[in-house]
Scaffold this active site. Sequence first.
Site, PDB file in Angstrom:
ATOM      1  N   CYS A 140       0.812  -1.226   0.000  1.00  0.00           N
ATOM      2  CA  CYS A 140       0.000   0.000   0.000  1.00  0.00           C
ATOM      3  C   CYS A 140       0.844   1.275   0.000  1.00  0.00           C
ATOM      4  O   CYS A 140       0.354   2.346  -0.345  1.00  0.00           O
ATOM      5  CB  CYS A 140      -0.955   0.010   1.189  1.00  0.00           C
ATOM      6  SG  CYS A 140      -2.122  -1.355   1.137  1.00  0.00           S
ATOM      7  N   HIS A 193      -3.274   7.470   1.904  1.00  0.00           N
ATOM      8  CA  HIS A 193      -3.658   6.144   1.411  1.00  0.00           C
ATOM      9  C   HIS A 193      -5.058   5.843   1.935  1.00  0.00           C
ATOM     10  O   HIS A 193      -5.349   6.031   3.106  1.00  0.00           O
ATOM     11  CB  HIS A 193      -2.654   5.104   1.916  1.00  0.00           C
ATOM     12  CG  HIS A 193      -3.117   3.694   1.731  1.00  0.00           C
ATOM     13  ND1 HIS A 193      -3.641   3.236   0.540  1.00  0.00           N
ATOM     14  CD2 HIS A 193      -3.152   2.646   2.590  1.00  0.00           C
ATOM     15  CE1 HIS A 193      -3.969   1.964   0.678  1.00  0.00           C
ATOM     16  NE2 HIS A 193      -3.690   1.587   1.914  1.00  0.00           N
ATOM     17  N   ASN A 202      -9.974  -0.086  -0.521  1.00  0.00           N
ATOM     18  CA  ASN A 202      -8.515  -0.010  -0.466  1.00  0.00           C
ATOM     19  C   ASN A 202      -7.942  -0.590  -1.762  1.00  0.00           C
ATOM     20  O   ASN A 202      -7.999  -1.789  -1.989  1.00  0.00           O
ATOM     21  CB  ASN A 202      -8.026  -0.800   0.760  1.00  0.00           C
ATOM     22  CG  ASN A 202      -6.518  -0.722   0.945  1.00  0.00           C
ATOM     23  OD1 ASN A 202      -5.802  -0.301   0.046  1.00  0.00           O
ATOM     24  ND2 ASN A 202      -6.055  -1.139   2.108  1.00  0.00           N
TER      25      ASN A 202
HETATM   26  O1  UT7 Z   1      -3.356  -0.616   3.776  1.00  0.00           O
HETATM   27  C1  UT7 Z   1      -3.329  -1.212   5.011  1.00  0.00           C
HETATM   28  C2  UT7 Z   1      -4.310  -2.306   4.897  1.00  0.00           C
HETATM   29  N1  UT7 Z   1      -5.080  -2.650   6.019  1.00  0.00           N
HETATM   30  C3  UT7 Z   1      -5.792  -1.859   6.820  1.00  0.00           C
HETATM   31  O2  UT7 Z   1      -5.744  -0.669   6.830  1.00  0.00           O
HETATM   32  C4  UT7 Z   1      -6.691  -2.568   7.772  1.00  0.00           C
HETATM   33  C5  UT7 Z   1      -6.602  -2.050   9.157  1.00  0.00           C
HETATM   34  N2  UT7 Z   1      -7.611  -2.686   9.991  1.00  0.00           N
HETATM   35  C6  UT7 Z   1      -8.896  -2.382   9.892  1.00  0.00           C
HETATM   36  O3  UT7 Z   1      -9.288  -1.564   9.107  1.00  0.00           O
HETATM   37  C7  UT7 Z   1      -9.850  -3.046  10.863  1.00  0.00           C
HETATM   38  O4  UT7 Z   1      -9.129  -3.805  11.802  1.00  0.00           O
HETATM   39  C8  UT7 Z   1     -10.890  -3.953  10.143  1.00  0.00           C
HETATM   40  C9  UT7 Z   1     -11.848  -3.094   9.354  1.00  0.00           C
HETATM   41  C10 UT7 Z   1     -10.176  -4.936   9.230  1.00  0.00           C
HETATM   42  C11 UT7 Z   1     -11.680  -4.725  11.196  1.00  0.00           C
HETATM   43  O5  UT7 Z   1     -12.307  -3.841  12.108  1.00  0.00           O
HETATM   44  P1  UT7 Z   1     -12.191  -4.130  13.649  1.00  0.00           P
HETATM   45  O6  UT7 Z   1     -12.999  -3.094  14.323  1.00  0.00           O
HETATM   46  O7  UT7 Z   1     -10.746  -4.225  14.009  1.00  0.00           O
HETATM   47  O8  UT7 Z   1     -12.924  -5.531  13.777  1.00  0.00           O
HETATM   48  P2  UT7 Z   1     -12.370  -6.896  14.367  1.00  0.00           P
HETATM   49  O9  UT7 Z   1     -11.378  -7.512  13.447  1.00  0.00           O
HETATM   50  O10 UT7 Z   1     -11.968  -6.667  15.775  1.00  0.00           O
HETATM   51  O11 UT7 Z   1     -13.681  -7.789  14.327  1.00  0.00           O
HETATM   52  C12 UT7 Z   1     -14.848  -7.450  15.107  1.00  0.00           C
HETATM   53  C13 UT7 Z   1     -15.938  -8.449  14.791  1.00  0.00           C
HETATM   54  C14 UT7 Z   1     -15.490  -9.894  14.861  1.00  0.00           C
HETATM   55  O12 UT7 Z   1     -16.555 -10.645  15.403  1.00  0.00           O
HETATM   56  P3  UT7 Z   1     -16.544 -11.086  16.951  1.00  0.00           P
HETATM   57  O13 UT7 Z   1     -15.289 -11.914  17.097  1.00  0.00           O
HETATM   58  O14 UT7 Z   1     -16.495  -9.814  17.732  1.00  0.00           O
HETATM   59  O15 UT7 Z   1     -17.808 -11.844  17.070  1.00  0.00           O
HETATM   60  C15 UT7 Z   1     -15.316 -10.279  13.411  1.00  0.00           C
HETATM   61  O16 UT7 Z   1     -15.519 -11.660  13.193  1.00  0.00           O
HETATM   62  O17 UT7 Z   1     -16.417  -8.224  13.459  1.00  0.00           O
HETATM   63  C16 UT7 Z   1     -16.414  -9.492  12.752  1.00  0.00           C
HETATM   64  N3  UT7 Z   1     -16.200  -9.222  11.342  1.00  0.00           N
HETATM   65  C17 UT7 Z   1     -17.182  -8.932  10.489  1.00  0.00           C
HETATM   66  N4  UT7 Z   1     -18.514  -8.821  10.657  1.00  0.00           N
HETATM   67  C18 UT7 Z   1     -19.253  -8.505   9.582  1.00  0.00           C
HETATM   68  C19 UT7 Z   1     -15.014  -9.212  10.679  1.00  0.00           C
HETATM   69  N5  UT7 Z   1     -15.225  -8.903   9.384  1.00  0.00           N
HETATM   70  C20 UT7 Z   1     -16.567  -8.741   9.241  1.00  0.00           C
HETATM   71  C21 UT7 Z   1     -17.394  -8.400   8.155  1.00  0.00           C
HETATM   72  N6  UT7 Z   1     -18.722  -8.285   8.370  1.00  0.00           N
HETATM   73  N7  UT7 Z   1     -16.904  -8.160   6.927  1.00  0.00           N
END
Ligand code: UT7
Length: 325
Positions: free
Chosen positions: A115, A252, A282
């Site tokens: 990225c 980004h 992204n």
């Molecule tokens: O260029 C760099 C590239 N990457 C990034 O910038 C990504 C950086 N990270 C993020 O943007 C965030 O961490 C995410 C958007 C990927 C995830 O958000 P989060 O608030 O950190 O969520 P999490 O991973 O802590 O997951 C929370 C919950 C989980 O469920 P439980 O365990 O709380 O029941 C996940 O299973 O959300 C669930 N979950 C989803 N639910 C619905 C994960 N993905 C999804 C989804 N739809 N697509």
Amino acid sequence: MTIIRSVIRGCGAYLPSRVMTNEDLSKIVDTSDEWIAERTGIRERRIAADDELTSDLGLAAARQALERAEMDAQDIDLIILATSTPDQTFPATATTIQAELGIRLGAAFDMQAVCSGFIYGLATADNFLKCGQHKRALVIGAETFSRILDWEDRSTCVLFGDGAGAVVLEAQKLNGVATDRGIIASRLRSDGRYRKKLYVDGGPSSTQTVGRLRMDGREVFRHAVTNISSIIEETLELAGLSVDAVDWFVPHQANKRILDGTARKIGIDSDKIVITVDKHGNTSAASIPLALNTAVEDGRVQDGDLVLMEAMGGGFTWGAVLVRW
Ligand code: UT7
């Protein structure tokens, strides 16, 4: 005092025509528009057609940038293509773009910093131009991330999309005053200890497969705000400028929450941040030039404006470039 600056003469972008909305994704994996929009700010992304390759996307963006720069392809003697989704393992996809543009001079190569690739590409081109080795460069970010996503993993497949953007840089002799156009400062960083936090689980030497994207989203998020904030501060310090001097932040486009967090941490006025992540998700190395092109097209970025671009991605890699438009 005369100095050489890399001046941005034009920019361009290209998005594939197929739109995939959050609603469309909710039919493929267990997700919702509400979850994706609230956690990331993304509403839709573009998916390349089956016969569209990264080189096609990059070429379209490059052609638009050349047209806007009022330059002929033959004026270009350096092509840097930032991509993690090349057409093939080798040769560099940049050479396909070079051939399609009919360029016989200079050099063309790919830049791999995920990225952060566009920032790495800009900084590299800037140094080649400043030292006099090349005169005019095309810096392109082009990606077909849809090809390396695990479409059964809802934690990653909802985040990424396909697209391309490009700028034309030209070495110009300027007066060495504060109002000079061009790249003023750049700063690149990486820390390979974190390479397993965001990676692709395949490759020619390891598995002989292309692999699929894997990410520890929480960990990436945790490092993003800190790394991005510190690189912005370092870059501004290098230029001897304060955050208030910046007219436009073109970050980004990974996640709106990261952008909001960074803005709070370093005191950036939210009206100055260009956000397009809602429209294309992204797109990795393509996201900065896509956002830049939007802000130039809609008239926000004007001649003389100070524009700060920054990114963080797999590796981890991160960096920033400060430019006077
Ligand atoms: O260029 C760099 C590239 N990457 C990034 O910038 C990504 C950086 N990270 C993020 O943007 C965030 O961490 C995410 C958007 C990927 C995830 O958000 P989060 O608030 O950190 O969520 P999490 O991973 O802590 O997951 C929370 C919950 C989980 O469920 P439980 O365990 O709380 O029941 C996940 O299973 O959300 C669930 N979950 C989803 N639910 C619905 C994960 N993905 C999804 C989804 N739809 N697509």
